[in-house]
Design a protein around this motif. Sequence first.
Motif, mmCIF file in Angstrom:
data_model
loop_
_atom_site.group_PDB
_atom_site.id
_atom_site.type_symbol
_atom_site.label_atom_id
_atom_site.label_comp_id
_atom_site.label_asym_id
_atom_site.label_seq_id
_atom_site.Cartn_x
_atom_site.Cartn_y
_atom_site.Cartn_z
ATOM 1 N N GLY A 1 0.848 -1.191 0.000
ATOM 2 C CA GLY A 1 0.000 0.000 0.000
ATOM 3 C C GLY A 1 0.880 1.235 0.000
ATOM 4 O O GLY A 1 2.035 1.189 0.455
ATOM 5 N N SER A 2 0.354 2.348 -0.519
ATOM 6 C CA SER A 2 1.199 3.549 -0.539
ATOM 7 C C SER A 2 1.365 4.128 0.856
ATOM 8 O O SER A 2 2.290 4.889 1.113
ATOM 9 C CB SER A 2 0.680 4.588 -1.530
ATOM 10 N N VAL A 3 0.522 3.713 1.789
ATOM 11 C CA VAL A 3 0.726 4.187 3.164
ATOM 12 C C VAL A 3 2.020 3.609 3.733
ATOM 13 O O VAL A 3 2.759 4.298 4.456
ATOM 14 C CB VAL A 3 -0.513 3.872 4.051
ATOM 15 N N ARG B 1 1.819 6.341 -5.890
ATOM 16 C CA ARG B 1 0.553 5.897 -6.498
ATOM 17 C C ARG B 1 0.103 4.591 -5.853
ATOM 18 O O ARG B 1 0.895 3.902 -5.220
ATOM 19 C CB ARG B 1 0.718 5.707 -8.011
ATOM 20 N N THR B 2 -1.160 4.253 -6.080
ATOM 21 C CA THR B 2 -1.697 3.064 -5.405
ATOM 22 C C THR B 2 -2.635 2.282 -6.321
ATOM 23 O O THR B 2 -3.246 2.852 -7.235
ATOM 24 C CB THR B 2 -2.467 3.483 -4.137
ATOM 25 N N PHE B 3 -2.732 1.001 -6.055
ATOM 26 C CA PHE B 3 -3.732 0.163 -6.731
ATOM 27 C C PHE B 3 -5.007 0.053 -5.890
ATOM 28 O O PHE B 3 -5.907 -0.707 -6.226
ATOM 29 C CB PHE B 3 -3.150 -1.240 -6.992
ATOM 30 N N SER B 4 -5.063 0.793 -4.765
ATOM 31 C CA SER B 4 -6.186 0.638 -3.839
ATOM 32 C C SER B 4 -7.464 1.319 -4.296
ATOM 33 O O SER B 4 -8.547 0.929 -3.897
ATOM 34 C CB SER B 4 -5.835 1.243 -2.470
ATOM 35 N N LYS B 5 -7.336 2.372 -5.077
ATOM 36 C CA LYS B 5 -8.512 3.208 -5.344
ATOM 37 C C LYS B 5 -9.142 2.808 -6.676
ATOM 38 O O LYS B 5 -9.953 1.894 -6.713
ATOM 39 C CB LYS B 5 -8.103 4.681 -5.304
HETATM 40 N N1 PMP Z 1 -2.434 8.618 -0.018
HETATM 41 C C1 PMP Z 1 -3.646 9.148 0.056
HETATM 42 C C2 PMP Z 1 -3.830 10.576 -0.294
HETATM 43 C C3 PMP Z 1 -4.737 8.374 0.460
HETATM 44 O O1 PMP Z 1 -5.948 8.927 0.562
HETATM 45 C C4 PMP Z 1 -4.540 7.011 0.757
HETATM 46 C C5 PMP Z 1 -5.661 6.105 1.197
HETATM 47 N N2 PMP Z 1 -6.648 6.643 1.919
HETATM 48 C C6 PMP Z 1 -3.257 6.517 0.659
HETATM 49 C C7 PMP Z 1 -2.222 7.331 0.254
HETATM 50 C C8 PMP Z 1 -2.927 5.108 1.013
HETATM 51 O O2 PMP Z 1 -3.516 4.173 0.238
HETATM 52 P P1 PMP Z 1 -3.007 2.678 0.222
HETATM 53 O O3 PMP Z 1 -2.127 2.451 1.399
HETATM 54 O O4 PMP Z 1 -4.226 1.859 0.270
HETATM 55 O O5 PMP Z 1 -2.235 2.535 -1.052
#
Ligand code: PMP
Length: 351
Positions: free
Chosen positions: A82-84, A212-216
């Motif tokens: 995750g990008s977090v 960037r992320t694949f989450s959204k």
């Molecule tokens: N950056 C931003 C601005 C976000 O809103 C989010 C998720 N809420 C994330 C990063 C992290 O996303 P993830 O860890 O799921 O990739």
Amino acid sequence: MTVRTRPDLETLPGYLPGRTIPGAIKLASNEVSLGPLPSVRGVIAEAAAGINRYPDMGVTALVDRLAAKLSVEPSRLAVGCGSVALCQQLVQAMCEPGDGVMFPWRSFEAYPIVTQIGGARAIKVPLTGAHALDLDAMLAAITDDTRVIYVCTPNNPTGTTLRRAELERFLDAVPRGPLVVLDEAYKEFITDPDVPDGIEVARGRDNVAVLRTFSKAYGLAGLRVGYCYAPEEVAAAMRKVCVPFSVNMIAQAAAIASLDAEDELMERCRVISAERERVRAELLAMGYEVPETQANFVWLPLAERTPAFNAHCLEQKLVVRAFGEEGARVTISTAEENDLFLAAARSFLVG
Ligand code: PMP
């Protein structure tokens, strides 16, 4: 002496995830409600058959696929859980104890958390009255020991997005020293042609990274995979501080398949972005203030009316994301779910 934990963790703000309430519609975490892209679903099931083995720790196939797609050197990419997780790795890779990490506020709630966990010092810069990043105030707040500057665009939770000219002016004015991190978690929903692609902006600069992320838009939030394009030495340091094997093999396979499903992604994003404009227009017509947004959510700066709005939505079985007495963030979903939200927003004004 008994065991003890770090005393400073007492003051660590908790990460409050959007709530899932059985029977209610969740519009609280900026997920897509459509699931993974259709052609990715079978790949996920296939990859699950191999989970008795460790995943490829170097995430080689995904990095190569990303590098080819983005026309960048593989050595400039770091993939994370995750990008977090990458936000946390960036602080660990860049900061010694007490170094400064700057971010706009309010913005993504993990920024202060990863800053404190990493032993760094938070430099929070308030948004403008128009709920946008205050780039001049951010420039003015840079100190000699500022190592990382998070620039969230579109900004979570307000949706405001930097146009090319203002972003480039900002980057030109940032002194040598800090790394500017463009957090583009919602990039795929952007429709304004004046909003630049972060990687294009970063390409000619040696102090800019892009998250960037694949989450959204890709619909893989539950698999946890994101990536960072960064100067080579930063990407290498991020890989060093990564927890081994933290990007699992199902996530790796699903991310590769998602990159191959560009048409499906574009179609989904086109529908969501059009719904965003419809929802915003209807809210504006009702008299709500709604900043312009390029993300898959809208921000309602309701101030002291926020808790009542949140409670009203819950009564209608809609879970939105309320931030104290600041405002509520509402994820754009399917037309049907958006209509339910619009009805709740309308009845709130009557009640
Ligand atoms: N950056 C931003 C601005 C976000 O809103 C989010 C998720 N809420 C994330 C990063 C992290 O996303 P993830 O860890 O799921 O990739």
